[in-house]
Enzyme design. Structure first.
Site, PDB file in Angstrom:
ATOM      1  N   GLY A 151       0.234  -1.014   0.119  1.00  0.00           N
ATOM      2  CA  GLY A 151       0.128  -0.178   0.017  1.00  0.00           C
ATOM      3  C   GLY A 151       0.833   1.566   0.279  1.00  0.00           C
ATOM      4  O   GLY A 151       1.969   1.517   0.633  1.00  0.00           O
ATOM      5  N   GLY A 154      -0.510   9.159   0.886  1.00  0.00           N
ATOM      6  CA  GLY A 154       0.202  10.094   0.568  1.00  0.00           C
ATOM      7  C   GLY A 154       1.477  10.642   2.027  1.00  0.00           C
ATOM      8  O   GLY A 154       2.301  10.720   1.723  1.00  0.00           O
ATOM      9  N   HIS A 155       1.558   9.862   2.961  1.00  0.00           N
ATOM     10  CA  HIS A 155       2.514   9.942   3.565  1.00  0.00           C
ATOM     11  C   HIS A 155       3.734   8.430   3.759  1.00  0.00           C
ATOM     12  O   HIS A 155       4.599   8.672   4.980  1.00  0.00           O
ATOM     13  CB  HIS A 155       1.935  10.248   4.768  1.00  0.00           C
ATOM     14  CG  HIS A 155       1.209  11.626   4.976  1.00  0.00           C
ATOM     15  ND1 HIS A 155       0.061  11.272   5.354  1.00  0.00           N
ATOM     16  CD2 HIS A 155       1.281  12.347   4.968  1.00  0.00           C
ATOM     17  CE1 HIS A 155      -0.732  12.144   4.844  1.00  0.00           C
ATOM     18  NE2 HIS A 155       0.163  12.989   4.778  1.00  0.00           N
ATOM     19  N   ALA A 156       3.196   7.695   3.500  1.00  0.00           N
ATOM     20  CA  ALA A 156       3.950   6.082   3.441  1.00  0.00           C
ATOM     21  C   ALA A 156       3.519   4.338   2.554  1.00  0.00           C
ATOM     22  O   ALA A 156       2.813   5.339   1.838  1.00  0.00           O
ATOM     23  CB  ALA A 156       3.419   5.802   4.901  1.00  0.00           C
ATOM     24  N   GLU A 157       4.453   4.574   2.695  1.00  0.00           N
ATOM     25  CA  GLU A 157       4.797   3.608   1.460  1.00  0.00           C
ATOM     26  C   GLU A 157       4.568   1.807   3.134  1.00  0.00           C
ATOM     27  O   GLU A 157       5.136   2.169   3.423  1.00  0.00           O
ATOM     28  CB  GLU A 157       6.555   3.159   1.709  1.00  0.00           C
ATOM     29  CG  GLU A 157       6.185   4.136  -0.350  1.00  0.00           C
ATOM     30  CD  GLU A 157       7.606   3.544  -0.350  1.00  0.00           C
ATOM     31  OE1 GLU A 157       8.886   3.298  -0.376  1.00  0.00           O
ATOM     32  OE2 GLU A 157       7.587   4.668  -1.781  1.00  0.00           O
ATOM     33  N   VAL A 158       4.128   1.102   2.440  1.00  0.00           N
ATOM     34  CA  VAL A 158       3.212   0.114   3.401  1.00  0.00           C
ATOM     35  C   VAL A 158       4.350  -1.375   3.050  1.00  0.00           C
ATOM     36  O   VAL A 158       3.308  -1.826   1.515  1.00  0.00           O
ATOM     37  CB  VAL A 158       2.435   0.016   3.673  1.00  0.00           C
ATOM     38  CG1 VAL A 158       2.305  -1.487   4.901  1.00  0.00           C
ATOM     39  CG2 VAL A 158       1.864   1.648   4.476  1.00  0.00           C
ATOM     40  N   ASP A 269      -9.699  10.562   9.925  1.00  0.00           N
ATOM     41  CA  ASP A 269      -9.672  10.652   8.852  1.00  0.00           C
ATOM     42  C   ASP A 269      -9.617   9.399   8.119  1.00  0.00           C
ATOM     43  O   ASP A 269      -9.659   8.450   7.889  1.00  0.00           O
ATOM     44  CB  ASP A 269      -8.287  10.414   8.554  1.00  0.00           C
ATOM     45  CG  ASP A 269      -7.775  10.849   6.746  1.00  0.00           C
ATOM     46  OD1 ASP A 269      -8.618  10.760   5.938  1.00  0.00           O
ATOM     47  OD2 ASP A 269      -6.327  10.709   6.136  1.00  0.00           O
TER      48      ASP A 269
HETATM   49  N1  LIG Z   1      -1.748  -3.300   8.987  1.00  0.00           N
HETATM   50  C1  LIG Z   1      -1.584  -3.564   7.699  1.00  0.00           C
HETATM   51  N2  LIG Z   1      -2.100  -4.527   6.583  1.00  0.00           N
HETATM   52  C2  LIG Z   1      -2.141  -4.964   5.961  1.00  0.00           C
HETATM   53  N3  LIG Z   1      -2.153  -3.796   4.546  1.00  0.00           N
HETATM   54  C3  LIG Z   1      -1.910  -2.393   5.152  1.00  0.00           C
HETATM   55  C4  LIG Z   1      -1.652  -2.326   6.781  1.00  0.00           C
HETATM   56  N4  LIG Z   1      -1.732  -0.751   6.840  1.00  0.00           N
HETATM   57  C5  LIG Z   1      -0.967  -0.521   5.715  1.00  0.00           C
HETATM   58  N5  LIG Z   1      -1.531  -1.229   4.902  1.00  0.00           N
HETATM   59  C6  LIG Z   1      -2.395  -0.704   3.571  1.00  0.00           C
HETATM   60  O1  LIG Z   1      -1.184   0.566   3.177  1.00  0.00           O
HETATM   61  C7  LIG Z   1      -1.880   1.918   2.700  1.00  0.00           C
HETATM   62  C8  LIG Z   1      -1.935   2.639   3.178  1.00  0.00           C
HETATM   63  O2  LIG Z   1      -1.247   2.746   4.619  1.00  0.00           O
HETATM   64  P1  LIG Z   1      -1.992   4.392   5.535  1.00  0.00           P
HETATM   65  O3  LIG Z   1      -2.878   4.556   5.107  1.00  0.00           O
HETATM   66  O4  LIG Z   1      -1.549   3.994   6.845  1.00  0.00           O
HETATM   67  O5  LIG Z   1      -0.314   5.434   4.594  1.00  0.00           O
HETATM   68  P2  LIG Z   1      -0.581   7.329   4.499  1.00  0.00           P
HETATM   69  O6  LIG Z   1       0.458   7.504   3.881  1.00  0.00           O
HETATM   70  O7  LIG Z   1      -0.211   7.183   6.269  1.00  0.00           O
HETATM   71  O8  LIG Z   1      -2.037   6.883   3.808  1.00  0.00           O
HETATM   72  P3  LIG Z   1      -2.679   8.973   3.950  1.00  0.00           P
HETATM   73  O9  LIG Z   1      -2.620   9.015   2.589  1.00  0.00           O
HETATM   74  O10 LIG Z   1      -4.429   8.620   3.969  1.00  0.00           O
HETATM   75  O11 LIG Z   1      -2.323   9.367   4.927  1.00  0.00           O
HETATM   76  C9  LIG Z   1      -3.268   1.169   3.360  1.00  0.00           C
HETATM   77  O12 LIG Z   1      -4.896   1.638   2.403  1.00  0.00           O
HETATM   78  C10 LIG Z   1      -3.492   0.068   3.361  1.00  0.00           C
HETATM   79  O13 LIG Z   1      -4.241  -0.547   1.587  1.00  0.00           O
END
Ligand SMILES: Nc1ncnc2c1ncn2[C@@H]1O[C@H](COP(=O)(O)OP(=O)(O)OP(=O)(O)O)[C@@H](O)[C@H]1O
Length: 457
Positions: A151, A154-158, A269
């Protein structure tokens, strides 16, 4: 997005903000708990109870945490160009001394119960968080291999990862974007501070963190990914029983954050991509990057800039920056509409789901509202309750929206459905231009349209 200054907000908050009353600095994360006492002050920031916590001195506790908070803070301090506590926002005028940091971080520790807390000299640590080395995370994710990218926000890669003991985890790597280093550090600490304190089946579970080579959160991996991908990104229709279970799970998670958690936490959010699903479709609220906690004596919080996701923003938030529990209640209503209709909060033609659904909800137009992919495969009583709940949650006046406790009752069909009229609220949030009543649904829909055009231009 500009914030209009015309709204009259509650006197208490204005007073606090003008006078900067100690203890009322506006907090973003649990790490930012304002210091109200002396150095021996140590009210706990706990929201939940850890399993069989042990008492220990701070030093012992840290040693047990494989490097623990001390190494995290030391590394953050090295990264930060500033030497003041302002890396954690809104705690300006506060020296970033080791002692103060210890005190702040002590509040990430979970006491067995409040009574057992002796005033803070003996904080208690939850066992399970780990301060990972970067090498451990690199090994777990095969060097952050793109094949393991599950995933991106906007702020992170997972990334999906596997720890040496076989545990599958999600490694959230905070990415460099337009934000300054300092801001990223404070965002990370804010998210860590909140996620480390929550303890509920319907909220994200922290396994550990790392501050080497960037900032990382290590979270429990949720195999079904996000609700967004399941509801909108799949050709298969998500069946109603699962949708209903998800709705209840999110509502329970929000009730916990707003009412049952030691601190009032506003997620800010709530949206389909921030709801993750376990093997058996238990919903978990994730991404606490924008979350804020509210002190009990605050009716609400005013923020700028306005962050969040268009389509889910309540009118008092997108117009005045006002944040309280009702911000999340509104977003939950939009999420319910997404589950009912199978439509996105804002569709590809930039149409707002709220604007589209409001008149249909008023006339109980099931035929138009219900996701056509469901056909008749849903429980009518559950669907009716979901619609009723959605319609009260998306009310344009925050005072007319129910608290999450009532939302849960409505969804479950408990407590009768006759008293939908709001009771005078102890925490009345917003008075728009003199009178709530004057701010009609029509005005709201006009405002919403206008803001939508501005935001999406
Ligand atoms: N614990 C997890 N298990 C499985 N997939 C996950 C997990 N955490 C995040 N993801 C995947 O990664 C995506 C991005 O994570 P997250 O929303 O925490 O990032 P972000 O950059 O903070 O998002 P935003 O742009 O909403 O701020 C999620 O929509 C999901 O698809």
């Amino acid at each position: 997005m500009a914030v209009q200054e015309t709204g009259v907000v509650e006197a208490q908050v204005e007073k606090n903000e003008k006078e900067k009353i100690p203890g009322t600095d506006s907090p973003r994360g649990v790490l930012e708990i304002p210091v109200t006492g002396t150095d021996s002050d140590s009210s706990s920031g706990s929201c939940g109870s850890s399993s069989s916590p042990e008492k220990s001195t701070p030093q012992r506790a840290v040693n047990r945490e494989s490097g623990g908070w001390k190494s995290m803070i030391d590394s953050i301090k090295k990264k930060s160009v500033v030497r003041r506590f302002s890396v954690i926002p809104l705690l300006t005028n506060y020296e970033l001394t080791k002692k103060n940091l210890w005190k702040k971080l002590g509040r990430l520790q979970i006491p067995e119960d409040d009574d057992a807390d002796d005033g803070g000299s003996v904080p208690i640590v939850r066992h399970s968080w780990k301060n990972f080395d970067f090498a451990e995370l690199a090994a777990a994710t095969d060097n952050f291999n793109s094949e393991n990218l599950i995933g991106k926000g906007g702020h992170a890669e997972v990334y999906k990862g596997c720890l040496p003991d076989g545990e599958v985890v999600a490694v959230k790597k905070i990415i460099k974007n337009a934000k300054e280093d300092e801001e990223r550090i404070s965002d990370f600490l804010s998210e860590l501070g909140i996620v480390a304190h929550i303890n509920h089946p319907n909220a994200a579970k922290l396994i550990g963190f790392s501050t080497e080579n960037g900032f990382h959160l290590v979270l429990q991996f949720l195999p079904h990914g996000s609700l967004s991908s399941l509801l909108f990104g799949s050709t298969e229709c998500l069946e109603w029983t699962i949708r209903y279970k998800i709705a209840l799970g999110i509502a329970e998670g929000l009730q916990y954050l707003h009412h049952d958690c030691h601190r009032r936490i506003i997620h800010r959010d709530i949206k389909a991509s921030n709801i993750l699903l376990s093997e058996d479709y238990e919903a978990q609220i994730s991404d606490f990057g924008l979350a804020k906690w509210l002190p009990d004596n605050w009716s609400h919080h005013i923020v700028f800039p306005i962050e969040g996701t268009f389509g889910y923003l309540s009118p008092e938030y997108f117009m005045h920056g006002i944040v309280d529990e009702k911000t999340d209640v509104f977003a939950f209503g939009v999420l319910l509409l997404e589950l009912i209709t199978g439509r996105r909060a804002v569709d590809s033609r930039r149409q707002s789901l709220v604007i589209w659904a409001k008149p249909l909800l008023q006339t109980s137009n099931f035929k138009e509202l219900v996701d056509p992919r469901l056909a008749d495969a849903y429980d009518l009583a559950e669907m009716k309750r979901a619609m009723l709940t959605a319609s009260v949650c998306i009310h344009h006046l925050s005072t007319m929206r129910p608290q999450m406790t009532r939302v849960l009752q409505l969804l479950r069909g408990e407590g009768g459905q006759t008293d939908l009229k709001p009771k005078p609220s102890a925490r009345r949030t917003v008075i728009l231009d003199g009178s709530d009543e004057e701010y009609s649904s029509t005005c709201y829909l006009k405002d919403l349209n206008r803001h939508m055009q501005l935001a999406l231009e």
